[in-house]
Design a protein around this motif. Sequence first.
Motif, short mmCIF file in Angstrom:
data_model
loop_
_atom_site.label_atom_id
_atom_site.label_comp_id
_atom_site.label_asym_id
_atom_site.label_seq_id
_atom_site.Cartn_x
_atom_site.Cartn_y
_atom_site.Cartn_z
N VAL A 74 33.66 -53.22 -26.06
CA VAL A 74 33.25 -52.39 -27.19
C VAL A 74 34.04 -52.80 -28.42
CG1 VAL A 74 32.72 -50.42 -25.67
CG2 VAL A 74 34.95 -50.56 -26.80
N ALA A 75 33.50 -52.46 -29.60
CA ALA A 75 34.20 -52.63 -30.87
C ALA A 75 34.20 -51.28 -31.57
CB ALA A 75 33.53 -53.69 -31.73
N LEU A 76 35.39 -50.79 -31.95
CA LEU A 76 35.53 -49.45 -32.52
C LEU A 76 35.74 -49.54 -34.03
CD1 LEU A 76 35.77 -46.43 -31.64
CD2 LEU A 76 38.24 -46.76 -31.62
N ALA A 77 35.07 -48.68 -34.79
CA ALA A 77 35.24 -48.62 -36.25
C ALA A 77 35.23 -47.16 -36.67
CB ALA A 77 34.13 -49.39 -36.95
N ALA A 78 36.18 -46.78 -37.52
CA ALA A 78 36.29 -45.40 -38.00
C ALA A 78 35.53 -45.23 -39.30
CB ALA A 78 37.76 -45.04 -38.22
N GLY A 79 34.73 -44.17 -39.38
CA GLY A 79 33.98 -43.89 -40.60
C GLY A 79 34.89 -43.50 -41.75
N VAL A 80 34.43 -43.71 -42.96
CA VAL A 80 35.20 -43.39 -44.17
C VAL A 80 34.30 -42.62 -45.13
CG1 VAL A 80 36.73 -45.39 -43.98
CG2 VAL A 80 34.59 -45.60 -45.24
N ALA A 81 34.92 -41.89 -46.04
CA ALA A 81 34.17 -41.15 -47.05
C ALA A 81 33.58 -42.14 -48.06
CB ALA A 81 35.08 -40.14 -47.76
N ALA A 82 32.28 -42.09 -48.24
CA ALA A 82 31.63 -42.99 -49.20
C ALA A 82 32.04 -42.60 -50.62
CB ALA A 82 30.12 -42.91 -49.05
N PRO A 83 32.15 -43.54 -51.53
CA PRO A 83 32.49 -43.22 -52.93
C PRO A 83 31.52 -42.18 -53.49
CG PRO A 83 32.57 -45.59 -52.58
CD PRO A 83 32.00 -45.00 -51.32
N ASP A 110 21.80 -45.58 -51.50
CA ASP A 110 20.85 -46.67 -51.61
C ASP A 110 21.21 -47.77 -50.60
OD1 ASP A 110 18.70 -48.11 -53.32
OD2 ASP A 110 20.36 -49.54 -53.24
N PHE A 111 20.17 -48.38 -49.98
CA PHE A 111 20.40 -49.34 -48.91
C PHE A 111 21.24 -50.53 -49.38
CE2 PHE A 111 19.10 -53.13 -46.47
CZ PHE A 111 19.47 -52.70 -45.20
N ASP A 112 20.91 -51.10 -50.52
CA ASP A 112 21.68 -52.25 -51.01
C ASP A 112 23.13 -51.86 -51.29
OD1 ASP A 112 19.46 -53.85 -50.86
OD2 ASP A 112 18.86 -53.51 -52.95
N ALA A 113 23.33 -50.66 -51.86
CA ALA A 113 24.69 -50.21 -52.14
C ALA A 113 25.46 -50.00 -50.84
CB ALA A 113 24.66 -48.90 -52.94
N ALA A 114 24.78 -49.48 -49.80
CA ALA A 114 25.44 -49.27 -48.51
C ALA A 114 25.89 -50.60 -47.90
CB ALA A 114 24.50 -48.55 -47.55
N GLN A 115 25.06 -51.63 -48.01
CA GLN A 115 25.44 -52.93 -47.48
C GLN A 115 26.63 -53.52 -48.24
OE1 GLN A 115 21.66 -55.17 -47.45
NE2 GLN A 115 21.78 -55.06 -45.21
N LEU A 116 26.62 -53.37 -49.57
CA LEU A 116 27.75 -53.86 -50.36
C LEU A 116 29.04 -53.13 -49.99
CD1 LEU A 116 26.06 -54.22 -53.88
CD2 LEU A 116 26.81 -56.07 -52.37
N LEU A 117 28.93 -51.81 -49.78
CA LEU A 117 30.11 -51.02 -49.40
C LEU A 117 30.64 -51.47 -48.04
CD1 LEU A 117 28.95 -47.44 -50.50
CD2 LEU A 117 30.78 -48.80 -51.54
N GLU A 118 29.74 -51.75 -47.11
CA GLU A 118 30.20 -52.19 -45.78
C GLU A 118 30.89 -53.55 -45.87
OE1 GLU A 118 28.55 -52.17 -41.26
OE2 GLU A 118 27.31 -53.20 -42.73
N ARG A 119 30.33 -54.46 -46.66
CA ARG A 119 30.97 -55.78 -46.79
C ARG A 119 32.34 -55.67 -47.45
NH1 ARG A 119 25.54 -57.77 -47.65
NH2 ARG A 119 25.70 -57.51 -49.89
N ALA A 120 32.50 -54.65 -48.32
CA ALA A 120 33.79 -54.44 -48.99
C ALA A 120 34.75 -53.62 -48.15
CB ALA A 120 33.57 -53.76 -50.35
N GLY A 121 34.33 -53.22 -46.94
CA GLY A 121 35.20 -52.41 -46.09
C GLY A 121 35.28 -50.96 -46.50
N GLU A 122 34.34 -50.49 -47.34
CA GLU A 122 34.36 -49.11 -47.83
C GLU A 122 33.31 -48.24 -47.16
OE1 GLU A 122 34.27 -48.85 -52.06
OE2 GLU A 122 35.54 -50.60 -52.35
N ALA A 123 32.65 -48.75 -46.14
CA ALA A 123 31.65 -47.97 -45.43
C ALA A 123 31.46 -48.55 -44.03
CB ALA A 123 30.31 -47.97 -46.19
N HIS A 180 36.04 -38.82 -39.88
CA HIS A 180 36.14 -38.18 -38.57
C HIS A 180 34.99 -38.56 -37.64
CE1 HIS A 180 39.21 -36.11 -40.69
NE2 HIS A 180 38.41 -35.29 -41.31
N LEU A 181 34.22 -39.59 -38.01
CA LEU A 181 33.19 -40.13 -37.13
C LEU A 181 33.55 -41.57 -36.78
CD1 LEU A 181 29.97 -38.82 -38.91
CD2 LEU A 181 30.94 -37.96 -36.79
N TYR A 182 33.24 -41.98 -35.55
CA TYR A 182 33.61 -43.31 -35.08
C TYR A 182 32.38 -44.02 -34.51
CZ TYR A 182 38.41 -41.68 -35.50
OH TYR A 182 39.59 -41.19 -35.99
#
Length: 667
Positions: free
Chosen positions: A483-492, A525-538, A570-572
């Motif tokens: 498995v690979a574990l990742a902790a959720g973060v508050a989106a900007p 927005d989908f594009d913004a979500a992908q950019l946030l994930e690549r930046a480690g912010e989502a 608080h979501l993983y």
Amino acid sequence: MTERDDPVTITLAGIARLAGVGRAAVSNWRRRNADFPVPVGGTDASPQFSLDDIESWLRLHGKVDESTGGWERLWPRIEDLGDRERMGFVVAESGLRLAGTPRGDGRVDVELTDTEQGLVAEVLRLAQPDSGRAGFRILLERWLSTHVRQVTTTPRPLADTMVEIAAELRDGAEIRHVVDPACGVGNLLESAARRWEERGDLRLTAVDSDPVSARLTLARLTLEHPAARIAVRTADTLREDPVLDRPADVVLCNPPSNERDWGHAELATDRRWQHGQPPRTESELAWVQHILSVLGEGGVAVVLLPPAVASRRAGRRIRAALLRSGLVRGVVALPTGAAPPYGVGLHLWMLSTPGRPSSESSVLFVDAADCRTTSSGTRGTVIDWDSVRDRTVSALRGATVRRTAVVPVVDLIGDETDLTPARQVPAEAAATAVDLGRGWAGLDSALLALRDSGAVLRPLGVANGPTEPLDVSIAELEQSAAVALAAGVAAPAEEVRRGTRPDGAVEVVVAVPSAEPSGEVQWVDFDAAQLLERAGEAVLTAFGDVVVVGTAFGFDAWVETDAPRLLGQHLYRVRVDGNLLDPFFLAACLRVRANARRAGTHASTASRIDVRRLRVLRLPVEEQRQLGELHRQLVKFEQAVEDVGSVGRQLGGTLAALLADGRLRRP
């Protein structure tokens, strides 16, 4: 001031914080270790121990948590001062020194004893690795929690809501001066600074009659917001009417309530009573008129008041005068528990200086008392602040929003001049025969789904298994790359939208479910979500990921079938290797409450769950898939049970409404 020679003491709860463990662990140490220090005071139920003895014992046994121990060891020494004011002055002086404010700079100065100066020096030493802001916040929070019965504060979610409402009332106009004439420890101004400081040249003015609170506000704002121009004064606002350097653009205030000795007699001819002298029992209306007196042209105010202010007969004339002058923009009824006193549903009054036709002709009423999230957990209900803000701001922008009303001033002025939102907002539409028919049809459908789902599970039996089944932790699975574990973060905040999610947008999943109507969610927005994930912010989910709630309250685990979605705090996300693990079997193992109890702190329903400590049964992958399919059926069964309950409650409400209207008849 006399210096004390008694030993500094600490309670069992303080020892637990010092060591970074639960209180039960400390009780076990005390019971199992003969050399554990003996109490030096307190009672059998709440013993107190010498801090020096406890520190020595913890070091000897290697039980000190060095990451937080410094601040936890310091606090009992501050608390040992034994006086609310002296403790507060030490915390405030520490904050000012951390902010680089020199002593004797013309501001209120407080003489500290040698012991108190030593405590301040220790704060500065502990804060050397960073800016000291985190340490000051810890000390301020501990001071507030120690004196919670003596100090009333405005909770941060409410403060942020008041700031957002004020920003909307200003309608884009520049905000350069924010005032709080009853500041407490500065929660409202701190929220205002976070909201508007980036605009530059922000001026914050605070007044409070308590010198300790004023000093703490000065320290807090100076340390947290060095770019702002800060002025804090110690004064009795109503009696002394401190003169401001310039009129206020925004006033935010949570004034004292139900006061009798506020200066009624000596202020009988005060110039601020432009709308009538407040009766002795109406101190809140004295505060309202003071606030209006400091507003500049186009200025706005958001004031937290008890609900009785909107309807008490003694204040009817002043309320009518305020309405005629076009000063009352609106009233918001908050859910019970928004702020002290927590058993009362408080009101927010929205005020502004005259000049807008809308404010002169009508008043907005928002009944947000229902903006609560209900859970089956032991915490009961919590306030949905997003709903409170969205409902109020949308109504201010002219949108048609449920449980809101715009009432002409002429309709409000009368024998009572009642400004209670619940009495002005239209009642919900009456139940009809169509509603009754839909209710019974919905119940029949839900019962049918429940019967079909139960029929699949009913034949299942119980097989004999090993007394101690083999299992493995998520941490071990992570190490083996299963498995690979990742902790959720508050989106900007600037990226998050709220309402009906458009096609292609990504839903934001939060640990506490929203109380919004169906279809109303947070999304990005989908594009913004992908950019946030690549930046480690989502953290985005994919189909087949397992999501785990990392708190004891609302603990759950499920397989993502509506991906992609963005996970909040608080979501993983647990991403599995399908060749080694079946995700539905994994979710079935993780969501068991006994698993959460083993992996949590058990301190309260808000305690965290260490996801890596959750256990999973060790089985061949083929057997996992068989059990995973049963888990899917179990989820369907649970959903069917929930649907029956939900539809049943709605049908019961319809029947009760028709019965109360006298429209329910036997055939």
